[in-house]
Design an enzyme around this catalytic site. Structure first.
Site, PDB file in Angstrom:
ATOM      1  N   ALA A   1       0.855  -1.202   0.000  1.00  0.00           N
ATOM      2  CA  ALA A   1       0.000   0.000   0.000  1.00  0.00           C
ATOM      3  C   ALA A   1       0.883   1.242   0.000  1.00  0.00           C
ATOM      4  O   ALA A   1       0.589   2.231  -0.669  1.00  0.00           O
ATOM      5  CB  ALA A   1      -0.917   0.001   1.217  1.00  0.00           C
ATOM      6  N   GLU A   2       1.980   1.192   0.731  1.00  0.00           N
ATOM      7  CA  GLU A   2       2.900   2.332   0.807  1.00  0.00           C
ATOM      8  C   GLU A   2       3.514   2.591  -0.568  1.00  0.00           C
ATOM      9  O   GLU A   2       3.557   3.719  -1.041  1.00  0.00           O
ATOM     10  CB  GLU A   2       3.992   2.030   1.836  1.00  0.00           C
ATOM     11  CG  GLU A   2       4.876   3.223   2.146  1.00  0.00           C
ATOM     12  CD  GLU A   2       5.769   3.001   3.369  1.00  0.00           C
ATOM     13  OE1 GLU A   2       5.786   1.868   3.904  1.00  0.00           O
ATOM     14  OE2 GLU A   2       6.451   3.947   3.786  1.00  0.00           O
ATOM     15  N   ARG A   3       3.946   1.525  -1.220  1.00  0.00           N
ATOM     16  CA  ARG A   3       4.611   1.692  -2.521  1.00  0.00           C
ATOM     17  C   ARG A   3       3.622   2.168  -3.580  1.00  0.00           C
ATOM     18  O   ARG A   3       3.935   3.043  -4.386  1.00  0.00           O
ATOM     19  CB  ARG A   3       5.278   0.376  -2.933  1.00  0.00           C
ATOM     20  CG  ARG A   3       6.501   0.102  -2.090  1.00  0.00           C
ATOM     21  CD  ARG A   3       6.964  -1.325  -2.087  1.00  0.00           C
ATOM     22  NE  ARG A   3       7.932  -1.503  -0.998  1.00  0.00           N
ATOM     23  CZ  ARG A   3       8.362  -2.670  -0.566  1.00  0.00           C
ATOM     24  NH1 ARG A   3       7.927  -3.803  -1.107  1.00  0.00           N
ATOM     25  NH2 ARG A   3       9.238  -2.725   0.414  1.00  0.00           N
TER      26      ARG A   3
ATOM     27  N   LEU B   1       2.441   5.874  -2.967  1.00  0.00           N
ATOM     28  CA  LEU B   1       3.415   6.932  -3.222  1.00  0.00           C
ATOM     29  C   LEU B   1       3.303   7.471  -4.637  1.00  0.00           C
ATOM     30  O   LEU B   1       3.578   8.633  -4.883  1.00  0.00           O
ATOM     31  CB  LEU B   1       4.834   6.398  -3.006  1.00  0.00           C
ATOM     32  CG  LEU B   1       5.146   6.070  -1.553  1.00  0.00           C
ATOM     33  CD1 LEU B   1       6.469   5.353  -1.446  1.00  0.00           C
ATOM     34  CD2 LEU B   1       5.144   7.321  -0.715  1.00  0.00           C
TER      35      LEU B   1
END
Ligand SMILES: Cc1cc2nc3c(=O)[nH]c(=O)nc-3n(C[C@H](O)[C@H](O)[C@H](O)COP(=O)(O)OP(=O)(O)OC[C@H]3O[C@@H](n4cnc5c(N)ncnc54)[C@H](O)[C@@H]3O)c2cc1C
Length: 416
Positions: free
Chosen positions: A228-230, A233
């Site tokens: 989810a972070e990648r 971004l």
């Protein structure tokens, strides 16, 4: 289930906003209404406070909220990272209660992953959680914990079984940051701010019921968070014309929500994201440098990279079009974009780049980007780690040498 068209969604949300948006509400009241409506995160399933809509319909919702001049869902890592992790790995109670507390801004979450000896090799983490009745006693140290000072809850990954291999003895917890035994020490960055913190955990406690994804299954849940972070971004924030910081510590829940319109929080990206090329073009025009060929070329390059990054991130979110590795590629592109923005910006403002502060050309945005630009190449997994993942998992290249995957954690060399 047949899906509405983008136009239908826009009309539906517009009508809903006309009925419900009121700048006189408190921030907390508005977020409560937004979360109950399903528009806070329409991509989540209906039993997870969403609408089960695909990415394009979800974007139509956030664009309509922005066009209406309303405030979007809560900023921060709870919304971006913890919420999709709870959707994927949480149980019914966590979907009903913990997820709602995130979407309605009642809780602010930080990410308690990295440790002094476990960053890229996150599975080497040493923070221990030891069973004590129906609770766990937690001891260890986390580092680089963004916004920990403002957060009342943490996504904690801790080692719950040292006899298992390192990836298998980890459990993911919803962790109370406000309890005794949790000490948060800010770390000042070269931006001049202290977004980062060290978090020392000394005999703190967490209940069984706050396990997310089950005992010793934390690596799978942590990977959902990292993905989810990648992916997140690449496209940036949560939409809406403004935002506020959630949770009881930041103290914004009782603010008049209308006062947060137009206050976009960048989450520390220091001016990166989708508006990068426009911002730099405007700056070049203001300083009368937009006619210079080297600058025009770099601006065109920035715009092109930004568009490619945007389309790649959108493709990463469409399961049907995945070939593997899209979140990693999206993240690499975001890092490139910020570096290029730094170069173009400094070329435009020249020696003014040496002066800090809002009174400088561009109101300090280039200096902000310059000082923050190394960050995205590091957080959410460094550029080198993204390339390793692409090499090993997507291209099928040989794995890095290391101890056998099945070696119990307690038999590994420190950092081995
Ligand atoms: C702005 C920012 C915000 C952050 N926020 C958070 C947060 O909220 N919560 C959190 O838990 N963490 C956070 N982090 C920490 C981040 O996740 C780690 O810094 C990152 O995972 C790298 O770990 P490390 O710093 O220990 O570096 P190391 O892992 O020690 O890496 C050092 C260098 O070695 C390279 N390297 C390491 N292993 C390999 C390999 N196998 N192959 C090739 N090269 C390799 C790396 O690419 C890097 O260049 C944040 C970091 C930044 C910059």
């Amino acid at each position: 289930m047949s899906l509405p068209s983008v136009e239908d969604v826009r009309a539906e949300v517009k009508a809903w906003l006309e009925e419900n948006w009121d700048p006189e509400l408190k921030v907390g009241e508005w977020w409560d209404i937004l979360a109950r409506s399903g528009y806070a995160q329409p991509m989540f399933p209906e039993d997870c406070w969403g609408k089960g809509w695909p990415r394009d319909l979800s974007m139509a919702v956030s664009e309509t909220i922005a066009e209406h001049g309303a405030v979007g869902p809560p900023a921060g890592l709870g919304y971006l990272l913890a919420a999709p992790t709870i959707v994927a790995h949480g149980n019914e109670r966590q979907h009903r209660e913990d997820l709602f507390r995130i979407l309605s801004g009642q809780d602010a979450w930080c990410q308690l992953f990295s440790e002094p000896g476990a960053g890229s090799d996150l599975a080497s983490l040493g923070t221990r959680a030891v069973k004590d009745g129906d609770e766990w006693i937690v001891n260890g140290q986390k580092v680089w914990t963004s916004t920990a000072k403002q957060c009342n809850v943490g996504m904690l990954i801790a080692r719950t079984d040292v006899d298992l291999p390192k990836h298998k003895g980890i459990t993911y917890f919803r962790f109370d940051m406000t309890q005794p035994g949790v000490e948060i020490r800010p770390l000042r960055e070269m931006t001049g701010r202290a977004m980062f913190n060290e978090v020392f955990i000394d005999n703190a406690r967490v209940h069984d019921s706050d396990m997310i994804g089950g005992l010793n299954n934390g690596w799978a849940a942590a990977n959902t968070t990292l993905m989810a972070e990648r992916t997140g971004l690449g496209t940036g924030g949560s939409g809406g014309a403004g935002n506020a910081f959630p949770g009881p510590i930041a103290g914004q829940l009782d603010d008049r929500v209308g006062d947060h319109v137009g206050q976009i929080r960048t989450g520390g990206t220091g001016g990166g994201g989708a508006a990068a090329a426009n911002r730099m073009m405007k700056l070049a025009q203001e300083l009368g440098r937009s006619g210079e060929k080297p600058i025009r070329q770099k601006l065109a390059q920035l715009y092109t990279l930004q568009q490619i990054g945007r389309f790649s991130a959108l493709r990463a979110k469409h399961a049907s079009q995945r070939t593997g590795g899209e979140p990693n590629i999206a993240k690499l592109m975001m890092s490139d974009l910020l570096r290029l923005q730094r170069e173009v910006g400094n070329e435009i403002i020249g020696a003014n780049g040496m002066i800090m502060g809002p009174a400088t050309p561009g109101h300090g945005i280039v200096q902000e980007v310059t000082l923050f630009s190394p960050g995205p190449s590091i957080y959410g997994g460094t550029d080198q780690v993204q390339r390793n993942i692409l090499g090993e998992r997507v291209l099928g290249l040989p794995k890095e040498p290391g101890p056998a995957k099945e070696t119990p954690f307690k038999e590994l060399l420190v950092n081995g």
